[in-house]
Scaffold this active site. Structure first.
Site, mmCIF file in Angstrom:
data_model
loop_
_atom_site.group_PDB
_atom_site.id
_atom_site.type_symbol
_atom_site.label_atom_id
_atom_site.label_comp_id
_atom_site.label_asym_id
_atom_site.label_seq_id
_atom_site.Cartn_x
_atom_site.Cartn_y
_atom_site.Cartn_z
ATOM 1 N N ASP A 250 0.157 5.114 1.134
ATOM 2 C CA ASP A 250 0.259 5.882 2.272
ATOM 3 C C ASP A 250 0.184 5.152 3.455
ATOM 4 O OD1 ASP A 250 -0.544 8.741 0.875
ATOM 5 O OD2 ASP A 250 -1.825 7.367 -0.251
ATOM 6 N N ASP B 41 0.918 -1.230 0.195
ATOM 7 C CA ASP B 41 -0.006 0.013 -0.162
ATOM 8 C C ASP B 41 0.860 1.284 0.036
ATOM 9 O OD1 ASP B 41 -2.279 1.768 0.494
ATOM 10 O OD2 ASP B 41 -1.654 1.665 2.565
#
Length: 229
Positions: free
Chosen positions: A16, A14
């Site tokens: 952020d 992922d």
């Protein structure tokens, strides 16, 4: 004894709160929009836990509204516009991440990004951070019709990178990351060092493991090695 079925060829991150610490720039964009509307700005520490939930969640936090409010879409677009102007001034790799990526670069394991952030933000951010050319794949929130917690993006990432689902791992700091990874049939790691929302317990998400720091990702990979591609 470790078998080939345990090996990992591709690490998917992922963006952020997992690969990059983007809270400073996301928070600055939110506060700029709040100031534009004459609203009180928020302290960075009150914004940080919500960043992984995306721009709409930040708008709702800052303006005290929900996503169904008639103002929400306009404010969301304003936030994205502000953020696009200054993507990487405060953004950094999480501690230990550069060493992990360098190790992956030097070895046989590939890596990529799967994020719900739209491509017009994801791609320039990765370029500015000098990461884009190192990635086996980059799948953004608008690459496909459906995004996390649906598994489509992760399945697409494996197809693009030529990776078997059972030899990929997805690492994320939000429940929907783990839900998407599990739905795709791959292993998952919950990044407890990321932006954990208030009241959330990563241990309850059903990940294969919870990692408290980037070094623990390396240890987890060490236990599995890499398989033939």
């Amino acid at each position: 004894m470790r078998g080939a079925a345990d090996s990992v060829d591709t690490v998917l991150f992922d963006l952020d709160g997992t690969l990059l610490d983007t809270a400073g720039d996301m928070g600055a964009a939110l506060n700029a929009v709040l100031a534009d509307h004459g609203r009180r700005t928020l302290a960075p520490e009150s914004i940080r836990p919500h960043v992984s939930r995306g721009g709409m969640a930040l708008v709702c936090l800052g303006f005290g509204i929900d996503a169904g409010d008639r103002r929400a879409d306009s404010l969301y677009q304003q936030l994205l516009g502000r953020y696009a102007q200054d993507l990487s001034a405060r953004t950094r790799l999480f501690p230990g991440m550069e060493a992990l990526l360098a190790r992956l670069d030097a070895g046989s394991q590939r890596y990529g990004v799967v994020t719900n952030k739209p491509a017009f933000l994801t791609e320039p951010l990765l370029r500015e951070m000098r990461l884009a050319e190192r990635m086996a794949c980059v799948v953004s929130g608008d690459t496909l019709a459906r995004r996390k917690p649906w598994p489509d993006q992760l399945l697409h990432a494996c197809a693009v990178s030529g990776t078997r689902i059972d030899r990929a791992v997805y690492i994320g700091d939000d429940r929907r990351d783990i839900e998407a990874g599990r739905a795709a049939g791959m292993r998952t790691l919950a990044a407890a060092y990321g932006y954990i929302a208030p009241g959330e317990d990563p241990r309850a998400w059903g990940a294969d493991a919870v990692v408290g720091g980037v070094d623990e990702i390396g240890c987890w990979l060490d236990e599995r090695g890499s398989g033939a591609r």
